[in-house]
Design a protein around this motif. Structure first.
Motif, PDB file in Angstrom:
ATOM      1  N   CYS A   7       0.834  -1.198   0.000  1.00 46.87           N
ATOM      2  CA  CYS A   7       0.000   0.000   0.000  1.00 46.87           C
ATOM      3  C   CYS A   7       0.877   1.259   0.000  1.00 46.87           C
ATOM      4  CB  CYS A   7      -0.917  -0.003   1.213  1.00 46.87           C
ATOM      5  SG  CYS A   7      -2.206  -1.256   1.121  1.00 46.87           S
ATOM      6  N   HIS A  31      -3.332  -3.975  -7.784  1.00 50.57           N
ATOM      7  CA  HIS A  31      -3.422  -3.683  -6.346  1.00 50.57           C
ATOM      8  C   HIS A  31      -4.702  -2.893  -6.045  1.00 50.57           C
ATOM      9  CE1 HIS A  31      -1.505  -2.859  -2.331  1.00 50.57           C
ATOM     10  NE2 HIS A  31      -2.476  -1.959  -2.344  1.00 50.57           N
ATOM     11  N   CYS A  35      -7.587  -3.689  -3.356  1.00 52.38           N
ATOM     12  CA  CYS A  35      -7.396  -2.957  -2.106  1.00 52.38           C
ATOM     13  C   CYS A  35      -8.281  -1.715  -2.045  1.00 52.38           C
ATOM     14  CB  CYS A  35      -5.912  -2.574  -1.993  1.00 52.38           C
ATOM     15  SG  CYS A  35      -5.551  -1.684  -0.482  1.00 52.38           S
ATOM     16  N   CYS A  38      -6.487   1.689  -0.987  1.00 52.39           N
ATOM     17  CA  CYS A  38      -5.735   2.400  -2.020  1.00 52.39           C
ATOM     18  C   CYS A  38      -6.660   3.017  -3.068  1.00 52.39           C
ATOM     19  CB  CYS A  38      -4.703   1.478  -2.671  1.00 52.39           C
ATOM     20  SG  CYS A  38      -3.297   1.198  -1.570  1.00 52.39           S
TER      21      CYS A  38
HETATM   22 ZN   LIG Z   1      -3.385  -0.987  -0.870  1.00 56.57          ZN
END
Ligand SMILES: [Zn+2]
Length: 75
Positions: A7, A31, A35, A38
């Motif tokens: 992250c 990612h 996530c 993020c």
């Molecule tokens: Zn992340």
């Protein structure tokens, strides 16, 4: 290059990408897909970039919890 960046890596990368206008790399997109924290960071950068100078209450605002998570993600 790591397959899945942390992250912290992603938030630094997003900051650079926003400054330079560079497109996001595959590993960062992956990612972001996985996530939520993020994705919020990306949304916040986009707000800063597109909403600079505008009154904060004019745009969508983050909840206190989201701000806390953003701050943690950026640490
Ligand atoms: Zn992340």
């Amino acid at each position: 290059m790591k397959l899945l960046p942390s992250c912290r890596d992603v938030s630094e990368y997003l900051s650079e990408a926003m400054d330079s206008g560079r497109p996001l790399g595959m590993h960062v997109r992956l990612h972001l897909t996985l996530c939520e924290a993020c994705r919020r960071v990306l949304a916040q950068f986009a707000l800063i970039r597109h909403g600079a100078g505008r009154a904060p209450e004019a745009g969508p605002s983050l909840s206190d919890e989201a701000k806390l998570r953003l701050r943690r993600a950026l640490e």
